[in-house]
Design a protein around this motif. Structure first.
Motif, PDB file in Angstrom:
ATOM      1  N   TRP A 124      -5.099 -33.403 -39.726  1.00  0.00           N
ATOM      2  CA  TRP A 124      -6.477 -33.971 -39.531  1.00  0.00           C
ATOM      3  C   TRP A 124      -6.187 -35.525 -38.700  1.00  0.00           C
ATOM      4  CZ3 TRP A 124      -8.006 -38.684 -41.481  1.00  0.00           C
ATOM      5  CH2 TRP A 124      -9.391 -39.215 -41.272  1.00  0.00           C
ATOM      6  N   ARG A 125      -7.130 -35.715 -37.990  1.00  0.00           N
ATOM      7  CA  ARG A 125      -7.379 -36.964 -37.217  1.00  0.00           C
ATOM      8  C   ARG A 125      -8.811 -37.619 -37.203  1.00  0.00           C
ATOM      9  NH1 ARG A 125      -5.495 -38.527 -31.102  1.00  0.00           N
ATOM     10  NH2 ARG A 125      -5.721 -40.921 -31.193  1.00  0.00           N
ATOM     11  N   GLY A 126      -8.907 -38.700 -37.788  1.00  0.00           N
ATOM     12  CA  GLY A 126     -10.257 -39.154 -37.710  1.00  0.00           C
ATOM     13  C   GLY A 126     -10.648 -39.777 -36.303  1.00  0.00           C
ATOM     14  N   GLU A 127     -12.176 -40.129 -36.424  1.00  0.00           N
ATOM     15  CA  GLU A 127     -12.878 -40.571 -35.197  1.00  0.00           C
ATOM     16  C   GLU A 127     -12.046 -41.618 -34.538  1.00  0.00           C
ATOM     17  OE1 GLU A 127     -17.103 -40.534 -34.867  1.00  0.00           O
ATOM     18  OE2 GLU A 127     -16.928 -42.646 -34.505  1.00  0.00           O
ATOM     19  N   PHE A 128     -11.941 -41.543 -33.314  1.00  0.00           N
ATOM     20  CA  PHE A 128     -11.275 -42.906 -32.584  1.00  0.00           C
ATOM     21  C   PHE A 128     -12.006 -43.007 -31.183  1.00  0.00           C
ATOM     22  CE2 PHE A 128      -9.165 -38.754 -31.173  1.00  0.00           C
ATOM     23  CZ  PHE A 128      -8.630 -39.114 -30.045  1.00  0.00           C
ATOM     24  N   LEU A 129     -11.774 -44.127 -30.797  1.00  0.00           N
ATOM     25  CA  LEU A 129     -12.253 -44.796 -29.506  1.00  0.00           C
ATOM     26  C   LEU A 129     -11.382 -44.190 -28.322  1.00  0.00           C
ATOM     27  CD1 LEU A 129     -14.306 -46.337 -27.816  1.00  0.00           C
ATOM     28  CD2 LEU A 129     -12.736 -48.157 -27.864  1.00  0.00           C
ATOM     29  N   ALA A 130     -11.755 -43.236 -27.349  1.00  0.00           N
ATOM     30  CA  ALA A 130     -10.792 -42.554 -26.562  1.00  0.00           C
ATOM     31  C   ALA A 130     -10.971 -43.521 -25.121  1.00  0.00           C
ATOM     32  CB  ALA A 130     -11.297 -41.255 -26.080  1.00  0.00           C
ATOM     33  N   SER A 131     -12.331 -43.977 -24.820  1.00  0.00           N
ATOM     34  CA  SER A 131     -12.403 -44.704 -23.568  1.00  0.00           C
ATOM     35  C   SER A 131     -13.559 -45.563 -23.667  1.00  0.00           C
ATOM     36  CB  SER A 131     -12.733 -43.530 -22.465  1.00  0.00           C
ATOM     37  OG  SER A 131     -12.933 -44.534 -21.096  1.00  0.00           O
ATOM     38  N   THR A 132     -13.528 -47.028 -22.797  1.00  0.00           N
ATOM     39  CA  THR A 132     -14.503 -47.661 -22.905  1.00  0.00           C
ATOM     40  C   THR A 132     -15.545 -47.544 -21.634  1.00  0.00           C
ATOM     41  OG1 THR A 132     -13.315 -49.265 -21.606  1.00  0.00           O
ATOM     42  CG2 THR A 132     -13.525 -49.485 -24.047  1.00  0.00           C
ATOM     43  N   PHE A 133     -15.356 -46.403 -20.866  1.00  0.00           N
ATOM     44  CA  PHE A 133     -16.188 -46.061 -19.721  1.00  0.00           C
ATOM     45  C   PHE A 133     -16.352 -44.468 -19.842  1.00  0.00           C
ATOM     46  CE2 PHE A 133     -14.614 -50.175 -18.330  1.00  0.00           C
ATOM     47  CZ  PHE A 133     -15.487 -50.536 -17.537  1.00  0.00           C
ATOM     48  N   ASP A 134     -17.609 -44.211 -19.527  1.00  0.00           N
ATOM     49  CA  ASP A 134     -17.661 -42.715 -19.179  1.00  0.00           C
ATOM     50  C   ASP A 134     -18.317 -42.791 -17.711  1.00  0.00           C
ATOM     51  OD1 ASP A 134     -20.454 -43.666 -19.094  1.00  0.00           O
ATOM     52  OD2 ASP A 134     -21.513 -42.713 -20.608  1.00  0.00           O
ATOM     53  N   GLY A 135     -19.073 -41.506 -17.509  1.00  0.00           N
ATOM     54  CA  GLY A 135     -19.125 -41.196 -15.852  1.00  0.00           C
ATOM     55  C   GLY A 135     -20.356 -42.330 -15.390  1.00  0.00           C
ATOM     56  N   ALA A 136     -21.013 -42.990 -16.266  1.00  0.00           N
ATOM     57  CA  ALA A 136     -22.068 -44.004 -15.689  1.00  0.00           C
ATOM     58  C   ALA A 136     -21.577 -45.324 -15.673  1.00  0.00           C
ATOM     59  CB  ALA A 136     -23.282 -43.810 -16.480  1.00  0.00           C
ATOM     60  N   GLY A 137     -20.536 -45.633 -16.374  1.00  0.00           N
ATOM     61  CA  GLY A 137     -20.164 -47.074 -16.425  1.00  0.00           C
ATOM     62  C   GLY A 137     -19.654 -47.382 -18.011  1.00  0.00           C
ATOM     63  N   PRO A 138     -19.827 -48.652 -18.163  1.00  0.00           N
ATOM     64  CA  PRO A 138     -19.336 -49.359 -19.615  1.00  0.00           C
ATOM     65  C   PRO A 138     -20.048 -48.644 -20.731  1.00  0.00           C
ATOM     66  CG  PRO A 138     -20.386 -51.084 -18.392  1.00  0.00           C
ATOM     67  CD  PRO A 138     -20.428 -49.963 -17.484  1.00  0.00           C
ATOM     68  N   ASN A 139     -19.593 -47.697 -21.164  1.00  0.00           N
ATOM     69  CA  ASN A 139     -20.077 -46.789 -22.513  1.00  0.00           C
ATOM     70  C   ASN A 139     -18.856 -46.567 -23.269  1.00  0.00           C
ATOM     71  OD1 ASN A 139     -23.086 -47.183 -21.946  1.00  0.00           O
ATOM     72  ND2 ASN A 139     -22.763 -45.596 -20.251  1.00  0.00           N
ATOM     73  N   PRO A 140     -19.076 -46.351 -24.561  1.00  0.00           N
ATOM     74  CA  PRO A 140     -17.810 -46.114 -25.177  1.00  0.00           C
ATOM     75  C   PRO A 140     -17.952 -44.418 -25.390  1.00  0.00           C
ATOM     76  CG  PRO A 140     -19.406 -46.857 -26.775  1.00  0.00           C
ATOM     77  CD  PRO A 140     -19.960 -47.187 -25.287  1.00  0.00           C
ATOM     78  N   GLN A 141     -16.626 -43.882 -25.417  1.00  0.00           N
ATOM     79  CA  GLN A 141     -16.364 -42.351 -25.744  1.00  0.00           C
ATOM     80  C   GLN A 141     -15.868 -42.345 -27.058  1.00  0.00           C
ATOM     81  OE1 GLN A 141     -16.086 -39.466 -22.729  1.00  0.00           O
ATOM     82  NE2 GLN A 141     -16.001 -41.089 -21.141  1.00  0.00           N
ATOM     83  N   TYR A 142     -16.295 -41.760 -28.111  1.00  0.00           N
ATOM     84  CA  TYR A 142     -15.589 -41.609 -29.586  1.00  0.00           C
ATOM     85  C   TYR A 142     -15.498 -39.973 -29.475  1.00  0.00           C
ATOM     86  CZ  TYR A 142     -17.553 -46.253 -30.536  1.00  0.00           C
ATOM     87  OH  TYR A 142     -17.688 -47.727 -30.653  1.00  0.00           O
ATOM     88  N   VAL A 143     -14.151 -39.841 -29.898  1.00  0.00           N
ATOM     89  CA  VAL A 143     -13.935 -38.456 -30.251  1.00  0.00           C
ATOM     90  C   VAL A 143     -13.880 -38.372 -31.782  1.00  0.00           C
ATOM     91  CG1 VAL A 143     -11.964 -36.680 -30.209  1.00  0.00           C
ATOM     92  CG2 VAL A 143     -12.215 -38.227 -28.346  1.00  0.00           C
ATOM     93  N   GLU A 144     -14.677 -37.329 -32.171  1.00  0.00           N
ATOM     94  CA  GLU A 144     -15.157 -37.268 -33.512  1.00  0.00           C
ATOM     95  C   GLU A 144     -13.926 -36.744 -34.483  1.00  0.00           C
ATOM     96  OE1 GLU A 144     -18.900 -35.098 -34.065  1.00  0.00           O
ATOM     97  OE2 GLU A 144     -19.851 -36.620 -32.597  1.00  0.00           O
TER      98      GLU A 144
END
Length: 973
Positions: free
Chosen positions: A894-914
């Motif tokens: 098991w791996r808990g939720e984590f921040l994978a990136s501080t950018f998505d395809g549109a710009g500065p938005n976080p991406q959290y892997v659940e």
């Protein structure tokens, strides 16, 4: 590897003797013990001894037998270790995060040598892709969580040493062959145009090791070949979320002011974002992996051992894809929202009364190949019993590139221009796309835009290390050494893009039988919300090459439907590092025996970075929100950097009792920047939008991340194969390379957006967001103006190209670059328990890792942010049973939720892997001493993977794959 660890693990594949072992002093062998265990319990026991007898905090996994590693994938094995989490690609472990430190800052060694990296999925990264290596030739994995002066730098989270089988490790004749059948159920859950013909594929492996002439000569050869056919299906807001906007903001992309058609409107200070698109993509993948290794050893005299080895791996992947998508143009809309302060749409509907927007359906067909080659020589000379010298040198390469005439990646777009009002429902795990007015008879499918990418990446490491060890006193040892390392990296790519998204030819150019009707929901049956009756549940697949040929013939431009043979972007980096170290180990004979190790490593690195930068010429407005750049001849630019570091390290352990040990470690480590972070020059992305463009720039003067690491642990070895450990770690990081965006005007490109003709259209009744109206006005009123080229009308709208003119505004570009940003710290706890229940055959191995940092992403904040990515808690529970005939293992990771990136395809938005948990099962049966059978199941419960942005409703992607089953046999000679 320390001498104590080498001694403890020298017989990794041999039977293990399960009795408590005294800790070996430097240069001594671990005494042989008495009770024989084999198989999985032997592997666990050897791993426990590796941990117990090491300097510093070391964990590892040891092969059960020659040619038999606990998992078929090395990353899947590593995730069983406390503090280690993995990233998966095509359903397999690929990259690792250790103690909250991401893949780029974990160093991978092969037999103590630094390995190059190459991965087209992460062009320019330093992360090693474990999917390239099969496990059959691996004898053990060593995970060094604390720094050592003698280790090459680059592993802030950990340094992972992959050890291969060598004949002198286990003298005599040893050989085995194995065969497996792999059934991947995910291949069955695919449309026919991309599904492989067979879900059952073969795996073959063999290893031979022998010594001759009283163990003066040794040879080991191993090889494996594996095929796998699989699939995965993803629903995604693939181009990210536009925003975030404040509730009182009125801009392009914002929802209308007022409450008309809006439920639970975001408050004036709330933040919200809107989706740029919604995409369903279906992916069929074939993979062939080949590994081989040859090792020759020669011992002319007892004091000299020489080793020559060659390692080869090849990973070939072919991908076919179909997709369905709808793009939002941010015109009139209705919507409903979650509560603030960060609001997300539950349902977002864009109104298109004309019913002539595009229903996009694309396809892809591409292939890649990655090859790793390493040749090395090692000599160990012991002129006296107290003095030891070692010379090790190697040259290793990793190369990735296209393995298809269609490039390393591509897309061929088709559309039916019959889309009316379009909605996206994000209230469940599955995002539901609804479309009104679709009419594939009235508006047949036709090819629109296309892109063919040709990518290449090559890493090369040339490294020479000279080491010495001198036993200066009865209980002390001085270690010293020098190293010279040259790391070359090259990454290059070109795009052949046709931006005819409004239609490249016409629908009549494509016979209706080339398109094959499919439904969406059946391929997402594990995701809640997939059976929503409002789902637009139809799309058409097609054979990529068949339609590509039709488009090439109809357009008369066949060269635009193949990748380029040259590279438009070419970045090359050379890093030369010289290093020296000294380390002093001492055993203190006190009431509580203490062992200390103190050392320091000095390194200096010179960086030369050269990049081929395409020169941008102009911007051409070709459709509603697509303004591609025209590029001219590229030019090379070169930049340099330099840095040096002194890195101290200290390890100590104390025997509290014969079965209990405490450890303390302090060390400083560095992690070098990614290659794209230090590339020379500025590269613009080819497609500009009405609100500007994007690009990337490197910074060769970027300093490495430097980490000061503290470790404290307690270990209790309370039985023959049982132990408990509790560890605390803290890392203080500085010079962390963060991502930021600056707005600039590179090449001073003029854009028609906001120019004289644009403003005239606004003055004559066009709304600022209605680009269709603006283009119609310009083409119909100024068809011969400078820069304006009108084409034929399509679906009632004018088409053509509008080129930016000297009096038009200069376009702004959001340039992503890198800088040494804030300091950060993280800390955590690791708990391990391994317990065998007497002679019952049952046992359990479990661990839990807690990682924490105060530097987190603030979802309620605008703009770029610096935050630690990859930070997550994790745990493992492995239950085992073993007797003379049967071996069984049930593993939950098991791996808990984590921040994978501080950018998505549109710009500065976080991406959290659940949070994600997976169950794996394996059962083995020993028919006799030579023949055994295995049955394995991976992802038995068919889990899904989901990624969201600022809230759970702000979906980035959700992916369904499927379980994988393996049945095999192994014969030992």
């Amino acid at each position: 590897m320390t001498l104590a660890v080498a001694s403890a693990c020298a017989a990794a594949a041999a039977p293990v003797f399960a009795q408590e072992a005294p800790v070996a002093k430097a240069g001594e062998d671990v005494p042989v013990q008495s009770v024989v265990v084999t198989g999985l319990r032997a592997s666990l026991f050897s791993s426990m001894n590796l941990k117990r007898n090491s300097d510093g905090i070391v964990d590892g996994i040891v092969a059960e037998d020659i040619g038999k590693f606990p998992d078929t994938n090395l990353a899947e094995s590593l995730q069983r270790i406390s503090g280690v989490s993995i990233d998966r690609s095509i359903g397999e472990g690929s990259k690792i995060t250790v103690r909250g430190v991401g893949p780029d800052f974990n160093l991978v060694l092969l037999n103590g040598r630094q390995m190059p990296t190459s991965n087209l999925g992460d062009l320019n990264g330093r992360a090693f892709d474990f999917a390239n290596l099969a496990s059959e030739a691996i004898s053990q994995l060593q995970v060094y969580k604390t720094s050592r002066a003698e280790s090459p730098t680059g592993g802030i989270g950990a340094t992972i040493n992959v050890m291969t089988a060598r004949p002198f490790d286990r003298p005599g004749l040893h050989s085995s062959v194995g065969v497996k059948g792999v059934y991947d159920s995910s291949n069955d859950n695919l449309p026919g145009d991309i599904k492989a013909s067979n879900s059952l594929t073969p795996e073959l492996s063999g290893i031979y090791s022998n010594t001759f002439d009283n163990n003066k000569f040794g040879v080991a050869v191993s090889g494996s070949y594996q095929e796998r056919n699989l699939g995965y299906n993803t629903a995604a807001v693939s181009n990210g979320w536009k925003g975030p906007f404040r509730g009182d903001e009125n801009n392009w992309g914002t929802i209308p002011q007022g409450n008309t058609g809006i439920t639970n409107r975001p408050g004036p200070t709330d933040l919200y974002s809107v989706p740029q698109n919604l995409n369903y993509n279906f992916n069929g993948v074939k993979r062939q992996r080949t590994n081989a290794q040859l090792t020759l050893q020669y011992k002319p005299v007892d004091t000299l051992v020489t080793t020559l080895d060659y390692t080869y791996s090849e990973n070939k992947i072919q991908t076919k894809r179909n997709d369905l998508s709808a793009w939002f143009n941010f015109g009139p809309s209705t919507s409903s929202w979650t509560k603030g302060p960060v609001s997300s749409p539950l349902v977002y509907t864009e109104q298109i009364p004309a019913g002539n927007s595009d229903i996009a359906m694309g396809a892809a067909d591409f292939a890649t190949k990655t090859q790793n080659k390493s040749v090395g020589f090692n000599a160990i000379w012991k002129p006296t019993k107290d003095l030891r010298f070692e010379l090790d040198t190697h040259r290793s390469t990793a190369t990735s590139g296209a393995d298809s005439p269609f490039g390393s990646s591509n897309v061929l777009g088709t559309s039916s221009f019959s889309r009316g009002d379009t909605s996206a429902d994000f209230s469940k795990d599955f995002p539901v796309l609804s479309i009104s007015g679709a009419d594939f008879v009235k508006a047949g499918q036709q090819v629109t835009g296309s892109n063919f990418t040709n990518s290449y990446m090559r890493g090369e490491v040339e490294q020479t290390q000279v080491k010495g060890a001198w036993k200066v006193l009865e209980a002390s040892e001085l270690k010293f050494g020098l190293g010279d390392t040259k790391v070359d990296n090259r990454s290059a790519f070109s795009n052949n893009q046709r931006d005819t998204w409004g239609g490249a030819t016409k629908a009549s150019d494509y016979p209706s039988n080339v398109f094959h009707k499919e439904s969406v929901s059946q391929y997402f049956d594990q995701i809640s919300g997939h059976n929503n009756p409002a789902l637009f549940n139809q799309f058409y697949t097609f054979n990529f090459d068949q339609v590509r040929k039709l488009a090439a013939a109809a357009s008369g431009l066949p060269n635009l439907y193949l990748p380029k043979n040259t590279f438009d972007n070419d970045s090359r980096t050379e890093e030369k590092t010289k290093a020296g170290y000294i380390q002093f180990n001492t055993d203190w004979d006190t009431r509580f025996p203490i062992r200390t190790s103190i050392g320091g490593r000095y390194e200096t690195t010179d960086v030369v970075s050269t990049a081929l930068v395409p020169a941008a010429v102009d911007i051409r407005w070709v459709s509603q929100n697509e303004l591609p750049i025209t590029f001219g001849d590229p030019t090379f630019t070169t930049l340099t950097g330099k840095y040096h570091h002194f890195l101290p390290s200290f390890d100590s352990d104390i025997e509290l009792t014969s079965s209990q040990k405490a450890r303390f470690s302090y060390g400083e480590t560095i992690g070098r920047p990614r290659y794209d972070q230090i590339q020379g020059g500025t590269t613009l992305n080819s497609l500009v939008r009405t609100d500007g463009g994007t690009g990337n720039a490197g910074n060769p003067a970027l300093k490495p991340v430097k980490s000061k690491n503290f470790d404290l642990s307690y270990e209790w070895y309370y039985g023959q194969q049982n132990f408990f450990s509790l560890g605390y770690f803290k890392k203080n990081l500085e010079n962390y390379a963060g991502q930021s965006q600056v707005v600039g005007t590179p090449f001073n490109l003029h854009t028609p957006v906001g120019g004289a003709l644009w403003n005239e259209a606004l003055a004559n009744g066009c709304a600022g967001a209605d680009t269709t109206c603006i283009r119609n006005y310009i083409f119909r009123n100024h068809p011969t103006a400078p820069g304006v080229t009108r084409g034929p009308d399509a679906n009632g709208n004018a088409t053509g190209t509008i080129v930016g003119q000297p009096n038009d505004p200069i376009a702004n570009f959001r340039i992503t670059s890198f800088s040494n940003q804030k300091k950060a710290s993280l800390n955590g706890l690791e708990v391990n328990l391994q317990h065998m229940f007497g002679n019952s055959g049952f046992g359990v191995s479990t661990n839990y890792t807690y990682v924490h940092s105060n530097l987190k992403y603030d979802n309620a904040k605008l703009g770029e942010q610096f935050a630690l990515v990859g930070l997550s808690n994790s745990s493992n529970v492995v239950g085992i049973y073993e007797d003379k005939k049967w071996t069984a293992r049930l593993a939950y990771n098991w791996r808990g939720e984590f921040l994978a990136s501080t950018f998505d395809g549109a710009g500065p938005n976080p991406q959290y892997v659940e949070a994600y948990g997976q169950v794996d099962v394996s059962v083995g049966y020993n028919f006799n001493e030579k023949l055994s059978f295995q049955l394995e199941a991976i992802n038995l419960t068919n889990e899904i993977q989901r990624v969201h942005s600022r809230t759970k409703q702000q979906l980035e992607s959700v992916t369904q794959s499927g379980p994988r089953y393996m049945i095999g046999a192994r014969y030992k000679f």
